[in-house]
Design an enzyme around this catalytic site. Structure first.
Site, mmCIF file in Angstrom:
data_model
loop_
_atom_site.group_PDB
_atom_site.id
_atom_site.type_symbol
_atom_site.label_atom_id
_atom_site.label_comp_id
_atom_site.label_asym_id
_atom_site.label_seq_id
_atom_site.Cartn_x
_atom_site.Cartn_y
_atom_site.Cartn_z
ATOM 1 N N THR A 119 0.825 -1.163 0.053
ATOM 2 C CA THR A 119 0.070 -0.024 0.056
ATOM 3 C C THR A 119 0.856 1.349 0.107
ATOM 4 O OG1 THR A 119 -1.745 -1.119 1.251
ATOM 5 C CG2 THR A 119 -1.878 1.402 1.351
ATOM 6 N N ASP A 141 3.059 -7.843 10.547
ATOM 7 C CA ASP A 141 4.344 -8.459 10.424
ATOM 8 C C ASP A 141 5.645 -7.706 10.708
ATOM 9 O OD1 ASP A 141 2.892 -10.363 9.166
ATOM 10 O OD2 ASP A 141 3.344 -9.575 7.138
ATOM 11 N N GLU A 236 5.512 -18.784 8.828
ATOM 12 C CA GLU A 236 4.853 -19.391 7.535
ATOM 13 C C GLU A 236 5.831 -19.216 6.365
ATOM 14 O OE1 GLU A 236 1.420 -17.048 6.430
ATOM 15 O OE2 GLU A 236 2.647 -15.183 6.594
ATOM 16 N N ARG A 278 1.423 -32.688 16.254
ATOM 17 C CA ARG A 278 0.344 -32.034 16.130
ATOM 18 C C ARG A 278 0.651 -30.758 15.549
ATOM 19 N NH1 ARG A 278 -1.167 -36.445 16.817
ATOM 20 N NH2 ARG A 278 -2.883 -37.382 17.794
#
Length: 361
Positions: A119, A141, A236, A278
């Site tokens: 942006t 972030d 991620e 998990r």
């Protein structure tokens, strides 16, 4: 004295956006007797019939603790690459000149843009076309250059830390390796700080490529000492030393590739080595809900500072936090080099000191 300013929120939402809007509106009215207009859905608002709304004291009442943004956001609203249908075919067009015309038609003397690197890059390009732009750094972030912190990061960090705290109890009860995949794109600030605060045994971040066997060495070391569970905070954007980042969606000329899935890859590897695991993907929980007190404070300071900067004509610049003080820098400097975790950072050294593995040794 400026009389009319606009404000918009671009990119994804983040806790604290409403606090910025509220502070900007109140400062504009109280100090400068200035009209404020909210632009809905990012830059797209200039192209929509109902995309511009007046913002007064009543419109910002009670929004300080609210997450999201009362103006809406559009993380795909790039005026230089807008998708439209022509004769049944989807094409990409440049509507930046229409945006400029919309700003001039409203007679805005300043446009305050709340957003992340994408942006703010667009904001600078519009500034080069003569638009009086002021940037406000927004992203969970924390990867925008020139500012120590962005609002939204502290809330995301608190949510991630609480998730790790909760995973600890079930990990210990069932003797499992619990993998928590966190947001952050190519910057590992959330995973790094949450991992430290949440007592993770392994932290994987994009800036430090990892080895799967190094992860297992840490898990086995703990098992041999009678600690039959492990906690892994995984960004991620993390990647192995011989691999690439994992994406859940490919990108194109408008949409950036969507990171996601590395947590599952790590969890499956741990399972194959004989340890039950998990995987939890925290996802958008990190950016939703009530902002923390720190984010409310920082966002409020940024909002007021953005209006003051506009009043003195400091356009094509962004408010920023440096040495605990709100100041401003050029949008060119702010967007030139994305901020990343550095190997020599105190937090990285501290994590290693207390026994946390980054999977690189």
């Amino acid at each position: 004295m400026m009389k009319r300013i606009g404000i918009l929120t671009g990119g994804s939402d983040a806790p604290g956006l409403n606090a910025v809007i509220r502070a900007a509106v109140k400062t504009a009215i109280n100090v400068y007797d200035c009209e404020v207009f909210g632009i809905r859905n990012g830059y797209d608002g200039f192209l929509e019939s109902d995309g511009v709304v007046p913002l007064g004291m009543e419109e910002v009442r009670g929004i300080l603790p609210r997450g999201g943004t009362i103006l809406g956001a559009a993380n795909r609203g790039n005026p230089y690459a807008r998708k439209v249908m022509r004769d049944g075919v989807e094409i990409t067009i440049d509507v930046s000149e229409e945006i400029v015309k919309g700003i001039k038609k409203l007679k805005l003397e300043a446009l305050i843009v709340l957003g992340g690197d994408g942006t703010l890059h667009i904001a600078h390009e519009l500034a080069l076309k003569g638009v009086p732009i002021i940037g406000v750094p927004k992203t969970i972030d924390n990867d925008i250059g020139g500012t120590e912190l962005t609002f939204g990061f502290d809330t995301a960090l608190n949510i991630a830390t609480e998730a790790l705290d909760r995973l600890h109890t079930t990990a210990e009860s069932h003797h499992r390796a619990m993998v928590l995949e966190l947001m952050g794109r190519d910057a590992g600030f959330i995973a790094l700080q949450a991992g430290i605060c949440g007592g993770a045994d392994v932290i994987l971040i994009p800036e430090i490529p990892f080895k799967f066997e190094s992860i297992m060495a840490k898990i086995r070391e703990r098992a041999e000492k009678g600690r039959k569970f492990s906690i892994l905070a995984v960004s991620e954007g993390a990647k192995s030393q011989d691999g690439v980042q994992v994406f859940s969606r490919e990108g194109d000329d408008i949409y950036v590739p969507r990171l996601g899935g590395i947590g599952q890859v790590v969890g499956e590897y741990i399972e194959k080595q004989g340890f039950e695991s998990r995987v939890t993907v925290l996802g958008h929980l990190q950016r939703g809900g009530t902002p923390t007190a720190f984010d409310r404070s920082l966002a409020t300071r940024f909002g007021a500072a953005a209006v003051r900067l506009a009043a003195r004509g400091g356009f094509d610049r962004m408010v920023a936090l440096q040495s605990g003080r709100v100041t401003d820098i050029s949008l060119v400097d702010a967007t030139a080099i994305p901020k990343r975790v550095k190997l020599e950072d105190d937090s990285v050294i501290t994590a290693r000191n207390v026994g946390i593995s980054f999977g690189d040794e």
